[in-house]
Scaffold this active site. Structure first.
Site, PDB file in Angstrom:
ATOM      1  N   GLU A  82     -42.159  19.260  72.290  1.00 10.74           N
ATOM      2  CA  GLU A  82     -41.193  18.547  73.135  1.00 10.74           C
ATOM      3  C   GLU A  82     -41.211  17.052  72.829  1.00 10.74           C
ATOM      4  O   GLU A  82     -42.272  16.445  72.788  1.00 10.74           O
ATOM      5  CB  GLU A  82     -41.550  18.746  74.616  1.00 10.74           C
ATOM      6  CG  GLU A  82     -41.537  20.195  75.084  1.00 10.74           C
ATOM      7  CD  GLU A  82     -40.126  20.767  75.215  1.00 10.74           C
ATOM      8  OE1 GLU A  82     -39.162  19.980  75.125  1.00 10.74           O
ATOM      9  OE2 GLU A  82     -40.006  21.992  75.391  1.00 10.74           O
ATOM     10  N   CYS A 145     -43.848  22.217  83.757  1.00 11.90           N
ATOM     11  CA  CYS A 145     -44.255  21.749  82.422  1.00 11.90           C
ATOM     12  C   CYS A 145     -43.802  20.304  82.207  1.00 11.90           C
ATOM     13  O   CYS A 145     -44.574  19.468  81.719  1.00 11.90           O
ATOM     14  CB  CYS A 145     -43.677  22.643  81.332  1.00 11.90           C
ATOM     15  SG  CYS A 145     -44.469  24.261  81.287  1.00 11.90           S
ATOM     16  N   HIS A 167     -44.086  23.966  73.989  1.00 13.62           N
ATOM     17  CA  HIS A 167     -43.677  25.224  74.624  1.00 13.62           C
ATOM     18  C   HIS A 167     -43.800  26.358  73.615  1.00 13.62           C
ATOM     19  O   HIS A 167     -43.395  26.205  72.456  1.00 13.62           O
ATOM     20  CB  HIS A 167     -42.217  25.130  75.103  1.00 13.62           C
ATOM     21  CG  HIS A 167     -42.081  24.758  76.540  1.00 13.62           C
ATOM     22  ND1 HIS A 167     -41.390  23.646  76.958  1.00 13.62           N
ATOM     23  CD2 HIS A 167     -42.551  25.368  77.674  1.00 13.62           C
ATOM     24  CE1 HIS A 167     -41.438  23.587  78.299  1.00 13.62           C
ATOM     25  NE2 HIS A 167     -42.133  24.611  78.746  1.00 13.62           N
TER      26      HIS A 167
HETATM   27  N1  PCA Z   1     -43.996  27.236  81.845  1.00 17.31           N
HETATM   28  C1  PCA Z   1     -43.298  26.570  82.933  1.00 17.31           C
HETATM   29  C2  PCA Z   1     -44.383  26.113  83.871  1.00 17.31           C
HETATM   30  C3  PCA Z   1     -45.618  26.835  83.447  1.00 17.31           C
HETATM   31  C4  PCA Z   1     -45.300  27.415  82.138  1.00 17.31           C
HETATM   32  O1  PCA Z   1     -46.097  28.017  81.402  1.00 17.31           O
HETATM   33  C5  PCA Z   1     -42.351  25.467  82.470  1.00 17.31           C
HETATM   34  O2  PCA Z   1     -41.819  25.567  81.350  1.00 17.31           O
HETATM   35  O3  PCA Z   1     -42.117  24.522  83.209  1.00 17.31           O
END
Ligand code: PCA
Length: 190
Positions: A82, A145, A167
């Site tokens: 990200e 996140c 991610h």
């Molecule tokens: N994904 C979520 C929160 C926890 C996770 O593993 C997100 O993308 O915000």
């Protein structure tokens, strides 16, 4: 001999439909060291605010040079580093504390967004060279996140250290083993 540097790796607990969170599965299975990096790991709650406190407690304890926070983005096909965290909380899916946000700033005094200072192109090339699908993401969303990434990048900006959020897709798209290989590739080039 290069000096040892400390990295804090985080992954999240299950939430919503995600019964086993591959982000924590990947982080939990990482070795105690990778090259020059001494690896520290923490499992994070999927709760707005508390997740930020948890990562900051870990940062105070570990005193890392680098933080790489990981989470699952089930709809994605690739590992996605990200670029930014936005100053926004908005989620119709309740967090694990039952809270929903219809849209508000994380920090009313803060900037609109914060950006990692790491070489994201180099990171993506390193992951792809392992044969793992990877592309840059321009939004970590506005759920927990993003909240954690916001706090990590605030710390990084305040201290001159570095942070990244990665991610990972669900396990049917990219295996936990490949998530781990991606983390290895990233640590090797940083
Ligand atoms: N994904 C979520 C929160 C926890 C996770 O593993 C997100 O993308 O915000």
């Amino acid at each position: 001999m290069e000096a040892v540097r400390r990295v804090l790796l985080t992954g999240f607990e299950p939430f919503g439909q995600v019964k086993v969170n591959p982000s924590w599965a990947a982080v939990e299975g990482m070795p105690e060291s990778v090259g020059q990096w001494e690896v520290h790991k923490r499992r994070m709650p999927v709760v707005f605010g508390i997740a930020q406190e948890t990562v900051m407690d870990a940062i105070r304890e570990v005193q890392p040079d680098l933080v790489i926070a990981c989470g699952v983005a089930a709809g994605r096909e690739k590992v996605t580093p990200e670029l930014v965290a936005v100053n926004w909380r908005m989620a119709s899916l309740p967090d694990n504390g039952g809270k929903v946000y219809s849209g508000e700033k994380i920090d009313p005094q803060g900037p609109a967004a914060r950006m990692t200072d790491l070489d994201v192109s180099g990171i993506i090339s390193a992951v792809r060279s392992e044969g793992i699908p990877c592309e840059l993401s321009l939004s970590a969303g506005s759920y927990v996140c993003n909240d954690v990434y916001w706090e990590v990048l605030r710390w990084a900006g305040d201290t001159g250290r570095s942070g990244l959020f990665v991610h990972v897709p669900s396990e049917d798209k990219v295996t936990v083993e490949d998530d781990r290989r991606a983390l290895h590739a990233i640590l090797r080039i940083l």
